[in-house]
Design an enzyme around this catalytic site. Structure first.
Site, PDB file in Angstrom:
ATOM      1  N   HIS A 102       0.811  -1.223   0.000  1.00 13.87           N
ATOM      2  CA  HIS A 102       0.000   0.000   0.000  1.00 13.87           C
ATOM      3  C   HIS A 102       0.844   1.273   0.000  1.00 13.87           C
ATOM      4  CE1 HIS A 102      -2.965  -3.015   0.914  1.00 13.87           C
ATOM      5  NE2 HIS A 102      -3.951  -2.128   0.855  1.00 13.87           N
ATOM      6  N   LYS A 147      -8.744  14.512  -9.809  1.00 13.58           N
ATOM      7  CA  LYS A 147      -9.332  13.740 -10.908  1.00 13.58           C
ATOM      8  C   LYS A 147      -8.737  12.328 -10.908  1.00 13.58           C
ATOM      9  CE  LYS A 147     -11.053  14.315 -15.621  1.00 13.58           C
ATOM     10  NZ  LYS A 147     -12.441  14.003 -15.315  1.00 13.58           N
ATOM     11  N   LEU A 205     -15.351  17.968  -8.501  1.00 17.89           N
ATOM     12  CA  LEU A 205     -14.258  18.206  -9.443  1.00 17.89           C
ATOM     13  C   LEU A 205     -14.514  19.554 -10.115  1.00 17.89           C
ATOM     14  CD1 LEU A 205     -11.771  16.805 -10.859  1.00 17.89           C
ATOM     15  CD2 LEU A 205     -13.337  16.499 -12.770  1.00 17.89           C
TER      16      LEU A 205
HETATM   17  N1  PDD Z   1     -15.521  13.548 -16.471  1.00 19.92           N
HETATM   18  N2  PDD Z   1     -17.263  15.957 -12.377  1.00 19.92           N
HETATM   19  C1  PDD Z   1     -16.847  14.691 -12.554  1.00 19.92           C
HETATM   20  C2  PDD Z   1     -17.006  13.719 -11.440  1.00 19.92           C
HETATM   21  C3  PDD Z   1     -16.279  14.299 -13.781  1.00 19.92           C
HETATM   22  O1  PDD Z   1     -15.859  13.055 -13.951  1.00 19.92           O
HETATM   23  C4  PDD Z   1     -16.182  15.243 -14.833  1.00 19.92           C
HETATM   24  C5  PDD Z   1     -15.588  14.906 -16.165  1.00 19.92           C
HETATM   25  C6  PDD Z   1     -16.635  16.561 -14.594  1.00 19.92           C
HETATM   26  C7  PDD Z   1     -16.524  17.643 -15.639  1.00 19.92           C
HETATM   27  O2  PDD Z   1     -15.181  17.988 -15.859  1.00 19.92           O
HETATM   28  P1  PDD Z   1     -14.681  18.535 -17.272  1.00 19.92           P
HETATM   29  O3  PDD Z   1     -15.566  19.675 -17.615  1.00 19.92           O
HETATM   30  O4  PDD Z   1     -13.281  18.938 -17.009  1.00 19.92           O
HETATM   31  O5  PDD Z   1     -14.802  17.426 -18.281  1.00 19.92           O
HETATM   32  C8  PDD Z   1     -17.154  16.881 -13.352  1.00 19.92           C
HETATM   33  C9  PDD Z   1     -14.828  13.100 -17.674  1.00 19.92           C
HETATM   34  C10 PDD Z   1     -15.303  13.733 -18.926  1.00 19.92           C
HETATM   35  C11 PDD Z   1     -14.840  11.598 -17.706  1.00 19.92           C
HETATM   36  O6  PDD Z   1     -14.646  11.011 -16.641  1.00 19.92           O
HETATM   37  O7  PDD Z   1     -14.999  10.997 -18.775  1.00 19.92           O
END
Ligand code: PDD
Length: 284
Positions: A102, A147, A205
């Site tokens: 871990h 992320k 996020l």
């Molecule tokens: N997902 N919130 C979450 C939990 C996300 O996974 C995403 C994007 C967003 C929007 O972020 P952005 O505008 O930067 O794409 C918000 C991506 C697209 C994915 O997991 O495929």
């Protein structure tokens, strides 16, 4: 045409692209990612994605797999080698390969993988048809600002949405407030015409589409308030929509089966979609 993936320094046929079984991404979801839109051959908001990647890596003490300056070179190669004109670039960085333990390994050889694929081009009329969302409890960890590739709660909730015939699921936190969607940020326009999106702290996020749209709204004189809202507020709202790299600015016309506004894309949402389309065209 053979699809090409980038894996740790090599461009390989997609079908043959593999990572080690002891990659910490595979064993612990110990990694981060970005999804960047390719619009007319150009990577949209590339710098903002690189800034967020740097932040995600920093928060988890994962080393850059290659220098930050080299990243755009590889990104462009992956898009070019896959001949993607409109589509997505996916990149993932993990803490690399190490015997399963871990605690962090004592090396900093992080792994880098990239793929790119075409998707339907930005079609305003198709997007403006709108989608359904359901609401579900937010069962994720408390660092949603990173992320992370650890997306099991998101996958479970998205599957719940699909099984309910909806496009997305919006998470509700322990205070009864909407955080965001499984892969998007959540927005509403209240009955009083107030444009709302939740503050980007560790609960959500900070979407790049969200960041760009806030700037566009400000530039166009649309007032915007950063505050959380409840599912009841969302259902009683004049308009609702979601934002992400893959969905752009997408109207939400029903929440838990209840129509939002008149059940059609709202006028401010359509305007914001126009702004966002122009924003992408401007970079292309
Ligand atoms: N997902 N919130 C979450 C939990 C996300 O996974 C995403 C994007 C967003 C929007 O972020 P952005 O505008 O930067 O794409 C918000 C991506 C697209 C994915 O997991 O495929």
């Amino acid at each position: 045409m053979t699809r090409i993936a980038y894996v740790n320094g090599q461009y390989v046929p997609h079908d043959e692209a593999v990572v080690h079984i002891e990659d910490r991404g595979f064993q612990f979801a110990d990694g981060v990612y970005e999804v960047i839109a390719v619009h007319q051959g150009k990577l949209i908001d590339e710098e903002l994605h690189m800034e967020r990647l740097e932040r995600s890596l920093g928060e988890l003490s994962i080393a850059w797999p290659i220098s930050r300056r080299s990243m755009p070179v590889v990104m462009r190669q992956v898009v070019r080698r896959n001949r993607v004109h409109n589509g997505l670039l996916y990149l993932q960085v993990t803490r690399g390969v190490a015997p399963r333990n871990h605690a962090f390994p004592d090396h900093d050889h992080s792994s880098l993988v990239m793929t790119s694929r075409p998707t339907a081009s930005f079609d305003k009329e198709a997007i403006a048809k709108g989608v359904d969302v359901i609401t579900v409890p937010d069962i994720r960890w408390s660092r949603r600002d990173i992320k992370s590739i650890s997306l099991l709660p998101n996958c479970l909730s998205k599957q719940q949405a699909v099984e309910a015939g909806a496009y997305e699921a919006w998470f509700i936190d322990n205070d009864g407030l909407i955080t965001e969607g499984t892969a998007c940020n959540a927005w509403i326009v209240t009955k009083d015409g107030e444009l709302l999106s939740r503050k980007a702290d560790s609960d959500i996020l900070n979407g790049i589409t969200r960041q760009s749209l806030i700037k566009l709204a400000e530039k166009e004189g649309v007032s915007f308030t950063e505050r959380a809202f409840t599912p009841d507020e969302a259902k009683a709202a004049k308009e609702a929509f979601l934002t992400s790299t893959t969905s752009f600015v997408k109207p939400v016309v029903r929440i838990d089966g209840q129509s939002v506004g008149n059940g059609k894309a709202g006028s401010l949402t359509r305007r914001l979609l126009d702004f966002y389309g122009a924003h992408m065209d401007g970079q292309a």
